[in-house]
Design an enzyme around this catalytic site. Structure first.
Site, PDB file in Angstrom:
ATOM      1  N   ASP A   1      31.718 -13.599   3.920  1.00  0.00           N
ATOM      2  CA  ASP A   1      31.529 -12.550   2.616  1.00  0.00           C
ATOM      3  C   ASP A   1      32.110 -13.315   1.389  1.00  0.00           C
ATOM      4  OD1 ASP A   1      31.143 -10.611   4.700  1.00  0.00           O
ATOM      5  OD2 ASP A   1      32.966  -9.111   3.659  1.00  0.00           O
ATOM      6  N   ASP A   2      31.578 -12.732   0.268  1.00  0.00           N
ATOM      7  CA  ASP A   2      32.080 -12.933  -1.081  1.00  0.00           C
ATOM      8  C   ASP A   2      31.228 -14.165  -1.815  1.00  0.00           C
ATOM      9  OD1 ASP A   2      33.561 -10.942  -0.611  1.00  0.00           O
ATOM     10  OD2 ASP A   2      35.673 -11.798  -0.888  1.00  0.00           O
TER      11      ASP A   2
ATOM     12  N   HIS B   1      26.813  -7.213  -1.158  1.00  0.00           N
ATOM     13  CA  HIS B   1      28.136  -7.073  -1.222  1.00  0.00           C
ATOM     14  C   HIS B   1      28.311  -6.598  -2.623  1.00  0.00           C
ATOM     15  CE1 HIS B   1      32.118  -7.354   0.517  1.00  0.00           C
ATOM     16  NE2 HIS B   1      32.477  -8.278  -0.304  1.00  0.00           N
TER      17      HIS B   1
ATOM     18  N   HIS C   1      31.565  -6.908  -7.154  1.00  0.00           N
ATOM     19  CA  HIS C   1      32.783  -6.859  -5.996  1.00  0.00           C
ATOM     20  C   HIS C   1      34.028  -5.926  -6.647  1.00  0.00           C
ATOM     21  CE1 HIS C   1      35.571  -8.006  -3.021  1.00  0.00           C
ATOM     22  NE2 HIS C   1      34.569  -8.489  -2.314  1.00  0.00           N
TER      23      HIS C   1
ATOM     24  N   HIS D   1      35.485 -15.510   5.172  1.00  0.00           N
ATOM     25  CA  HIS D   1      35.150 -15.661   3.539  1.00  0.00           C
ATOM     26  C   HIS D   1      34.573 -17.093   3.116  1.00  0.00           C
ATOM     27  CE1 HIS D   1      37.439 -12.121   3.773  1.00  0.00           C
ATOM     28  NE2 HIS D   1      36.802 -11.671   2.651  1.00  0.00           N
TER      29      HIS D   1
HETATM   30 ZN   LIG Z   1      34.300  -9.024  -0.131  1.00  0.00          ZN
END
Ligand SMILES: [Zn+2]
Length: 273
Positions: A85-86, A136, A140, A230
């Site tokens: 993620d991210d 995503h 965020h 992440h």
């Molecule tokens: Zn996230």
């Protein structure tokens, strides 16, 4: 008559747990929940909930067809999905991609729109390597704090930019913080997404050592696990090859989320990007 009426009272007394056994029973129940939490990645609250076990007995704990949420992969298959993620962060994402390439495994990246705009070439690399890319959101932000129009833009604008960069659309999404409510889910469903939860998290958004990340993931991985990492931590870059090689040695197959959905006991077929 006296004799008859006293019998049920006697029977009730017979089944009463001695007071000194209560702490032991409590420790056993919480210990049982803790074991499932650590070794089978089920939250303590669910491990102790009869409703969860009833849903699991019915096979409704993997996927919610009403809101289109994936909670867990098929428990009968020796496969896991790696989700990252991210990103994309230019400091670490190229290393993560190189590691995946080295081991010939694919992951699903849940990308943030702002970062994708800064490094579109990394998103193209993800797809070129055969990875899956999910939504995503643009900024965020926790979607539950936004109004409906803002939620719609956070998700859909990210996909518009993704389409400009890659010529593909996103079909899976993970709300930031996996924080959602029925209002958010109504919009994700309208936009055609499958919402993806996770089962094993390394807590690598905090500063953790690579050993902590590796041990936490390996302790909790089982058939159908959805692993969450992440892409903004050097420790994750060190941990990833150790996680992949250990799971490959254990015979696990790495699948994308679209493949995991297609492998469910009641398969869900989506168009992967
Ligand atoms: Zn996230």
């Amino acid at each position: 008559m006296e004799h008859l009426s006293s019998s049920p009272a006697k029977a009730r007394r017979h089944f009463r747990l001695p007071v000194w056994l209560w702490p032991i029973a409590l420790v056993m129940i919480v210990g049982y929940g803790w074991w499932w939490n650590v070794h089978r990645s089920i939250p303590l609250s669910e491990a102790l909930s009869p409703v969860y076990w009833y849903k699991r007995f019915l096979g409704e704990d993997l996927y919610d067809p009403h809101y289109r949420i994936l909670y867990h992969g098929n428990r009968a298959l020796h496969e896991v999905a790696l989700t990252i993620d991210d990103g994309p962060h230019p400091q670490y994402c190229p290393s993560l991609l190189a590691i995946l390439r080295h081991y010939h495994v694919h992951a699903t990246f849940f990308v943030v729109g702002q970062r994708m705009k800064q490094c579109p070439y990394l998103v193209q690399d993800m797809l070129a390597d055969g990875n899956e890319v999910g939504n995503h959101t643009v900024d965020h932000i926790r979607l539950v704090t936004l109004n409906n129009e803002e939620i719609w833009h956070e998700i859909n604008d990210n996909d518009i930019n993704f389409y400009r960069i890659t010529g593909h659309h996103m079909t899976v999404m993970r709300p930031p913080g996996v924080d959602y409510n029925p209002r958010v889910l109504k919009i994700t469903k309208e936009l055609g997404y499958v919402v993806v939860s996770w089962t094993c998290a390394a807590k690598d958004y905090d500063e953790q050592t690579p050993d902590f990340i590796v041990n936490r993931i390996l302790d909790r991985t089982e058939n159908g696990s959805i692993i969450l990492l992440h892409d903004d931590r050097p420790e994750t870059v060190v941990a990833l090859p150790r996680i992949i090689s250990a799971l490959l040695r254990q015979g696990y197959h790495f699948v994308t989320i679209a493949q995991m959905l297609a492998h469910l006991p009641h398969p869900v077929i989506i168009q992967s990007n």
